[in-house]
Structures are given as structure tokens and as C-alpha cells.
Design an enzyme around this catalytic site. Structure first.
Site, PDB file in Angstrom:
ATOM      1  N   GLU A 230       0.809  -1.228   0.000  1.00 27.65           N
ATOM      2  CA  GLU A 230       0.000   0.000   0.000  1.00 27.65           C
ATOM      3  C   GLU A 230       0.844   1.280   0.000  1.00 27.65           C
ATOM      4  O   GLU A 230       0.694   2.146   0.861  1.00 27.65           O
ATOM      5  CB  GLU A 230      -0.958  -0.011   1.192  1.00 27.65           C
ATOM      6  CG  GLU A 230      -1.910  -1.195   1.165  1.00 27.65           C
ATOM      7  CD  GLU A 230      -2.792  -1.290   2.393  1.00 27.65           C
ATOM      8  OE1 GLU A 230      -2.648  -0.445   3.305  1.00 27.65           O
ATOM      9  OE2 GLU A 230      -3.625  -2.217   2.466  1.00 27.65           O
TER      10      GLU A 230
ATOM     11  N   ASN B  61       1.890  -5.335  -3.087  1.00 24.63           N
ATOM     12  CA  ASN B  61       0.482  -5.582  -2.760  1.00 24.63           C
ATOM     13  C   ASN B  61      -0.229  -4.254  -2.514  1.00 24.63           C
ATOM     14  O   ASN B  61       0.311  -3.381  -1.833  1.00 24.63           O
ATOM     15  CB  ASN B  61       0.416  -6.457  -1.502  1.00 24.63           C
ATOM     16  CG  ASN B  61      -0.966  -7.020  -1.240  1.00 24.63           C
ATOM     17  OD1 ASN B  61      -1.523  -7.724  -2.085  1.00 24.63           O
ATOM     18  ND2 ASN B  61      -1.519  -6.737  -0.066  1.00 24.63           N
TER      19      ASN B  61
ATOM     20  N   HIS C  86     -10.707  -5.818  -2.522  1.00 14.52           N
ATOM     21  CA  HIS C  86     -11.770  -5.518  -1.556  1.00 14.52           C
ATOM     22  C   HIS C  86     -12.864  -4.776  -2.310  1.00 14.52           C
ATOM     23  O   HIS C  86     -12.727  -3.594  -2.612  1.00 14.52           O
ATOM     24  CB  HIS C  86     -11.241  -4.623  -0.429  1.00 14.52           C
ATOM     25  CG  HIS C  86     -10.213  -5.259   0.448  1.00 14.52           C
ATOM     26  ND1 HIS C  86     -10.488  -6.361   1.240  1.00 14.52           N
ATOM     27  CD2 HIS C  86      -8.914  -4.942   0.680  1.00 14.52           C
ATOM     28  CE1 HIS C  86      -9.396  -6.687   1.924  1.00 14.52           C
ATOM     29  NE2 HIS C  86      -8.430  -5.853   1.591  1.00 14.52           N
TER      30      HIS C  86
ATOM     31  N   GLU D  37      -6.705 -10.394  -1.077  1.00 13.44           N
ATOM     32  CA  GLU D  37      -7.476 -10.121   0.142  1.00 13.44           C
ATOM     33  C   GLU D  37      -8.965  -9.986  -0.190  1.00 13.44           C
ATOM     34  O   GLU D  37      -9.629  -9.049   0.230  1.00 13.44           O
ATOM     35  CB  GLU D  37      -6.964  -8.851   0.837  1.00 13.44           C
ATOM     36  CG  GLU D  37      -5.482  -8.887   1.176  1.00 13.44           C
ATOM     37  CD  GLU D  37      -5.007  -7.627   1.888  1.00 13.44           C
ATOM     38  OE1 GLU D  37      -5.841  -6.898   2.462  1.00 13.44           O
ATOM     39  OE2 GLU D  37      -3.784  -7.381   1.885  1.00 13.44           O
TER      40      GLU D  37
ATOM     41  N   ASP E 208     -12.770  -9.752  -0.538  1.00 17.21           N
ATOM     42  CA  ASP E 208     -14.074  -9.772   0.127  1.00 17.21           C
ATOM     43  C   ASP E 208     -14.995  -8.840  -0.641  1.00 17.21           C
ATOM     44  O   ASP E 208     -14.551  -7.864  -1.253  1.00 17.21           O
ATOM     45  CB  ASP E 208     -14.001  -9.414   1.620  1.00 17.21           C
ATOM     46  CG  ASP E 208     -13.105  -8.229   1.928  1.00 17.21           C
ATOM     47  OD1 ASP E 208     -12.932  -7.348   1.056  1.00 17.21           O
ATOM     48  OD2 ASP E 208     -12.569  -8.167   3.044  1.00 17.21           O
TER      49      ASP E 208
END
Length: 460
Positions: free
Chosen positions: A140, A180, A217, A246, A248
């Protein structure tokens, strides 16, 4: 002569996410929290369904180096041991990040912070050297507009990300090193372009980076973009693996889960998908019910849509680790129907440019497309033929001799040994089919066999 194609029976479909993903050489993983390993429902689902594990928080800087120079791996090792005892691989997350830094690190700046970052990477990677499949080296580091995030790490100098990756490669040559980030799924978005430009720069200058993780996400304001597959393909074209790290999705939208899964399956270098938690109740976004299992551990409709997509995927050869190891199958030495010749390092096919049938056309690597210019037949006389009458041909016997197509003539420079270790060697030269890179258009040659991944291929 007719070709008999044997399709798998419907009841041959895999019954779990990990097993279904493995059929195409991919993984399907989850984030695991050490504090939940005493929950039998949680561990039963996780142990059954997944074949890759990411520690949710236990490998982050504040957890692994709470005091400067004093490392603590008790919780991270708990997760690592739990996973590996069940045959799962582990993804390391994360080494350098502006968030979840221990207090002592937050108090540093400039050269002191830079050295602390280097020492942290070396200390953590030494503990797990040779044990992990991937490391999220940097996490990030970009703003939404594609500029660098103004973190304390960025303030040490714009080269801090490069330094982190170079340090990581020296610390563990065998693990795949990843960048990432979140909100890099939409190809037209500024942040996506900023990360893409950094990866392109790194690859052009030899900075060691093997993969890009797209966190995926998806919330009410950030859903599956129509160009998601374009994004994956574009990153992969730089010569890196891509992974959804990751995942969701708000209310576990069945269409979005199926769509993101299919996009990964459509890109040969998309190596796997990780959902960020097991059950909705385990999620950092639990109020949005974003995972594949509800709070009671029951499969949701999105689970079925993902499983069906994974089971429908065709076989894809996975790319190797940087040290040269690979999970890809060895070439089949059985003469028979036409097959693709897929590079273990690149995931791309040996291809005749522009479907040319002209003698002397040099072959190259290119994205596999199922067309006739990528369909090779291994004959009983050790020829690899394309279009029925053209042979894979070495234009010489020395190192760097071009590999081309030519009318079949029965000579030794058109005969090949397809070996169980994944190499294809010229009968005349004894040298290996070899490529110097992984991108589209990379030319094929013969070269002294060296055991590296750029000389290994699979026929399927």
C-alpha cells in the site's frame, strides 16, 4: 484421422475450493488469525477448503519485531505450523508498510528508519527463508491518484521500495517477491497506472519483483470493474505473476465473486485467489457479510459460483519459484495429438509469428490462444511438427542458434528429446530449448542446459 477427446465426467469435479483451483495449477487461500485456531468450526472449514494461507496480522512489523532487534515469531509460527502440517503453502504478509509499525519504528526517520526497514526485512526473512511461497514485500505505497503515499518510509527517499525488494531478494532467493495494494483493479484508475508504471520501471532495470497482489476488496463503492481482466493481463505482460490477495465483496455478490474468479482463470499468470477470512463473522467487514461462508460456517451462494468456475477451468501450467523449482508437469513424451508447448517460467506458448508457414520463420513465446500456430505434434521420429508438414528446426548447433520452422527433412537438427525434467533437447546439439525472457515475442533458441526455469516446458 479423427481425434477422440475424453471429457471428465461431471462427478470428477473437485468438491473444495483448494482442490478445484489446483486443477488449473492455482491456489485458493484464506487469511488465518492465530487467535481463532482454537475454534473447531473455523479450523475445520479452513483445513478442508483452502490450500494457501496468509497470516492476517501475525507477520506484520508490529507483531514480528515489537522491540528493535528483538523478533517474536510465536504467533506467526503458530499459523505457519498449522498450515504446513495440513499440506498448505504460506504467503508472507507484509514486510514494509506505513501501517502497523511498532512504536519504536514510528519514532524513527531518515537513514535510521531506512536501516530499520532493511534490518527488519533481513530478520523476518531469515526466520522463514526457504519456507514461504510468496512475500508481500511492500504494501500500500500509493495514493489514489497514482502518486506515492507520503509515509515515513517514503520520506526516507523515493528509492525505498526498490531497496526493500533488493534486500528481500538477497535475504531469500527462493521466495516470490510481491507488491500488494488495494484499489488497483480498475485499469483506467490513477492508482492502478501508478503501480503499473513502477512495476514496468522495476522490470526494465532488473529490480527483483515477481508478482503483484491486487487486494480486491469490493465494497458498495468499489465493485468488480468491467476491465478487471485487462488489468490482470496488463500487469502479467510485464513479466510478473498476479494474484487476488485479500478478496471480500459486500454481501458476497454472487456475480462479482464469479466474475473475479473467472477473470483470474482467464489469465495464465494469475496464480491464485485468497479470501480475507473464513466466515463472515471472522471478517474485518463482518457487518457487510462479505465472505463465502456465513457466521455459522454454512456455504453461501457465492461459494457455489466460485467452485463452479474453478471446476470449469482448463489446465494451466504454473510459473516456477525464482530458484527454479516448479509445480508444472513434465512434458509428455508420448507421440500423439497436437499439444501446446508451454514455458514453465512464462506460462506462454511456443508460437509461430503471424501463423506464418514460411521456412525459416523463427518461433517465439506468446500468450496461449489454442490456434494452429501453437499446436505441436511429437512424432515417433522425435520431430515436433506444426501445420502437419513443418518441423521445429534448429538453425545451427551452437549456443544461441535460432529455433525456427522448416519443411520436415528427417535430419537430426529437427529431432528433439522431450525429457522427464521438463527440458527439450536437440538430438544434434544436445542443447536445450531456451528463452531469455518471459514476454510476448521473446525468441526461442538453443543453449547449454543449465537447469533453470527458462529451459523447462510442458506439453499439454
Amino acid at each position: 484421422m479423427g481425434v477422440v477427446v475424453v471429457m471428465p465426467e461431471a462427478n470428477a469435479a473437485a468438491g473444495t475450493l483448494g482442490a478445484a483451483a489446483a486443477q488449473s495449477g492455482r491456489y485458493f487461500g484464506t487469511a488465518i488469525a492465530a487467535g481463532r485456531l482454537g475454534d473447531s468450526t473455523y479450523t475445520t472449514i479452513a483445513g478442508r477448503e483452502f490450500n494457501m494461507v496468509t497470516a492476517e496480522n501475525e507477520m506484520k512489523p508490529d507483531a514480528t519485531e515489537p522491540q528493535r532487534g528483538q523478533f517474536n515469531f510465536s504467533s506467526s509460527d503458530q499459523i505457519y505450523n498449522w498450515a504446513t502440517q495440513r499440506g498448505m503453502k504460506v504467503r508472507g504478509h507484509t514486510l514494509a508498510w506505513h501501517a502497523q509499525q511498532p512504536g519504536w519504528m514510528q519514532s524513527l526517520s531518515g537513514s535510521s528508519l531506512r536501516q530499520a526497514m532493511i534490518d527488519h526485512i533481513n530478520g523476518v526473512m531469515a526466520h522463514y527463508k526457504g519456507k514461504l511461497a510468496y512475500w508481500d514485500v511492500v504494501n500500500e505505497a500509493f495514493n489514489e491518484d497514482g502518486s506515492r503515499r507520503q509515509s515515513n518510509l517514503q520520506a526516507t527517499g523515493n528509492d525505498w521500495i526498490e531497496v526493500a525488494f533488493r534486500t528481500a531478494r538477497t535475504a531469500d532467493p527462493s521466495v516470490k517477491l510481491c507488491y500488494n495494494d488495494y484499489n488497483i483493479e480498475n485499469w483506467s484508475y490513477g492508482k492502478t497506472q501508478g503501480v503499473y508504471n513502477m512495476i514496468r520501471d522495476f522490470k526494465s532495470r532488473g529490480v527483483p519483483i515477481d508478482c503483484v497482489g491486487l487486494q480486491t476488496h469490493f465494497t458498495g463503492g468499489s465493485s468488480l470493474p468491467s476491465n478487471f481482466q485487462t488489468t490482470l493481463t496488463s500487469f502479467a505482460s510485464l513479466g510478473v505473476d498476479v494474484a487476488l490477495t485479500e478478496v471480500d465483496v459486500t454481501n458476497a455478490s454472487t456475480t462479482q465473486y464469479a466474475g473475479l474468479t473467472q477473470a483470474c482463470l482467464n489469465v495464465p499468470r494469475c496464480v491464485g485467489i485468497t479470501v480475507w477470512g473464513v466466515r463472515d463473522s471472522d471478517s474485518w467487514r463482518s457487518s457487510e457479510n462479505p465472505l463465502l461462508f456465513d457466521g455459522g460456517g454454512n456455504k453461501k451462494a457465492a461459494y457455489t459460483s466460485v467452485l463452479n468456475a474453478l471446476n470449469a477451468a482448463g489446465p494451466v501450467t504454473p510459473s516456477p519459484t525464482p530458484s527454479g523449482g516448479t509445480g508444472s508437469p513434465s512434458p509428455s513424451a508420448t507421440p500423439g495429438g497436437a499439444k501446446r508447448i508451454i514455458g514453465a517460467q512464462s506460462g506462454r506458448c511456443i508460437d509461430v509469428p503471424n501463423a506464418s508457414q514460411n521456412n525459416g520463420t523463427r518461433v517465439q513465446l506468446y500468450d496461449c490462444n489454442g490456434q494452429a500456430n501453437q499446436a505441436w505434434t511429437l512424432t515417433s521420429s522425435k520431430q515436433l511438427t506444426v501445420y502437419g508438414s513443418k518441423c521445429l528446426d534448429a538453425a545451427g548447433s551452437g549456443n544461441a542458434s535460432a529455433v525456427q520452422i522448416y519443411s520436415c527433412n528427417g535430419q537430426a537438427n529437427q529431432q528433439w528429446n522431450v525429457n522427464s525434467n521438463g527440458t527439450i533437447t536437440g538430438v544434434q546439439s544436445g542443447r536445450c530449448l531456451d528463452v531469455w525472457g518471459t514476454g510476448n515475442g521473446q525468441q526461442v533458441q538453443i543453449y547449454d542446459c543449465n537447469g533453470q526455469a527458462n529451459q523447462r516446458f510442458s506439453l499439454n
